[in-house]
Design a protein around this motif. Sequence first.
Motif, PDB file in Angstrom:
ATOM      1  N   LEU A   1       0.834  -1.198   0.000  1.00 13.21           N
ATOM      2  CA  LEU A   1       0.000   0.000   0.000  1.00 13.21           C
ATOM      3  C   LEU A   1       0.871   1.251   0.000  1.00 13.21           C
ATOM      4  N   MET A   2       1.928   1.218   0.794  1.00 11.36           N
ATOM      5  CA  MET A   2       2.838   2.362   0.858  1.00 11.36           C
ATOM      6  C   MET A   2       3.484   2.610  -0.500  1.00 11.36           C
ATOM      7  N   CYS A   3       3.917   1.537  -1.165  1.00 14.65           N
ATOM      8  CA  CYS A   3       4.525   1.675  -2.491  1.00 14.65           C
ATOM      9  C   CYS A   3       3.515   2.227  -3.495  1.00 14.65           C
ATOM     10  N   ALA A   4       2.257   1.761  -3.394  1.00 17.28           N
ATOM     11  CA  ALA A   4       1.215   2.254  -4.295  1.00 17.28           C
ATOM     12  C   ALA A   4       0.968   3.748  -4.085  1.00 17.28           C
ATOM     13  N   VAL A   5       0.988   4.188  -2.828  1.00 20.29           N
ATOM     14  CA  VAL A   5       0.788   5.610  -2.530  1.00 20.29           C
ATOM     15  C   VAL A   5       1.936   6.440  -3.100  1.00 20.29           C
ATOM     16  N   ILE A   6       3.172   5.943  -2.956  1.00 18.70           N
ATOM     17  CA  ILE A   6       4.332   6.657  -3.504  1.00 18.70           C
ATOM     18  C   ILE A   6       4.199   6.809  -5.009  1.00 18.70           C
ATOM     19  N   VAL A   7       3.784   5.716  -5.680  1.00 22.48           N
ATOM     20  CA  VAL A   7       3.605   5.765  -7.135  1.00 22.48           C
ATOM     21  C   VAL A   7       2.511   6.754  -7.510  1.00 22.48           C
ATOM     22  N   ALA A   8       1.377   6.720  -6.772  1.00 20.35           N
ATOM     23  CA  ALA A   8       0.267   7.624  -7.066  1.00 20.35           C
ATOM     24  C   ALA A   8       0.686   9.088  -6.905  1.00 20.35           C
ATOM     25  N   VAL A   9       1.453   9.363  -5.855  1.00 20.43           N
ATOM     26  CA  VAL A   9       1.914  10.736  -5.618  1.00 20.43           C
ATOM     27  C   VAL A   9       2.846  11.194  -6.733  1.00 20.43           C
ATOM     28  N   THR A  10       3.783  10.332  -7.129  1.00 21.33           N
ATOM     29  CA  THR A  10       4.725  10.707  -8.186  1.00 21.33           C
ATOM     30  C   THR A  10       4.024  10.884  -9.531  1.00 21.33           C
ATOM     31  N   LEU A  11       3.027  10.054  -9.808  1.00 21.59           N
ATOM     32  CA  LEU A  11       2.290  10.195 -11.059  1.00 21.59           C
ATOM     33  C   LEU A  11       1.473  11.480 -11.103  1.00 21.59           C
ATOM     34  N   SER A  12       1.084  11.979  -9.927  1.00 23.61           N
ATOM     35  CA  SER A  12       0.271  13.194  -9.882  1.00 23.61           C
ATOM     36  C   SER A  12       1.107  14.466  -9.939  1.00 23.61           C
ATOM     37  N   VAL A  13       2.430  14.341  -9.806  1.00 22.11           N
ATOM     38  CA  VAL A  13       3.297  15.528  -9.793  1.00 22.11           C
ATOM     39  C   VAL A  13       3.159  16.370 -11.052  1.00 22.11           C
ATOM     40  N   PRO A  14       3.215  15.774 -12.272  1.00 22.37           N
ATOM     41  CA  PRO A  14       3.065  16.612 -13.477  1.00 22.37           C
ATOM     42  C   PRO A  14       1.727  17.357 -13.524  1.00 22.37           C
TER      43      PRO A  14
END
Length: 304
Positions: free
Chosen positions: A272-285
């Motif tokens: 779940l933590m890894c998924a949140v990190i990915v979601a946050v990074t994908l939302s940066v742009p």
Amino acid sequence: MLYVTALQEGFLYGLLALGIYISLRILNIPDLTTESSFGFGSAVAAVATAAGHPFLSLPLALLAGALAGSVTALLQTKLQVHPVLAGIITMSGLYSVNLMVLGNVPNLSLGRDTLFKLLYAAFGLESSQRKPAGALAAAIICTAAVLALIWFFSTHLGMCIRATGDNPDMVRASSIDDERMKIVGLCLSNALVALSGALIAHYNGYSDIHSSNGTLVYGLAAVIIGEAVFGKRGVGFGLVSAVFGSLAYKLIVTFVVDINVFGDYGATLMKLMCAVIVAVTLSVPAVRSMLTRQKSKAEARRHA
């Protein structure tokens, strides 16, 4: 030592990030073969090393990854299968192939002659010196791969592959075989992914049939994190940023584990933590674009 280990893993997985960068950003193909070619390289390296050929395991893993990439590429180019479906087909088929390579067992030990153990023995390193030495060796391997790729993509063949990803119609109009460029590019991409899997197998001392689970998400996160920091500034910066993103991802995860944010549920909530990190990074742009629009509107109102 916890963060030194994270750096070593970050560099080894950096090869995975480089492979995904080539398929996703240079060829502009969402290649799902990654999930299987990583495990394919790991399994081939394990079998070769267990048979007494640790150094031969790396070129064999490269060939295995290239073979996996060629299957996906041929499905796309010769049979006109959608890129996503082609990747899914290869990924599904290679699961059985990986299991057969491992001898129909879920995991296989590489034995005592892994590359990292041989390195430690050759230099007579003590236990306290092994982690920094392993991290340095991983950094050298990854740096060499980045430099080789930067050189390759400045050659005529590399420029043709880049042009195929940018504008395939223009490439065809220039009498360049765009299908061949896609095949070469996907073979190179998956060869790097398989090499990463082989080195991770040497690092862990074993290969597991489930070792490739989540590798595609990891690679995507590494590419996005790198681009969020460096921006999209050409192939050279892109390759470097992909490795940086891999290191950043590993360090972030290690930091969260180290400070024990989730207490006794740390291991349970890792995915779940890894998924949140990915979601946050994908939302940066998207967040960056929104802030830019708001700033432009604010300046327009001031000048009105």
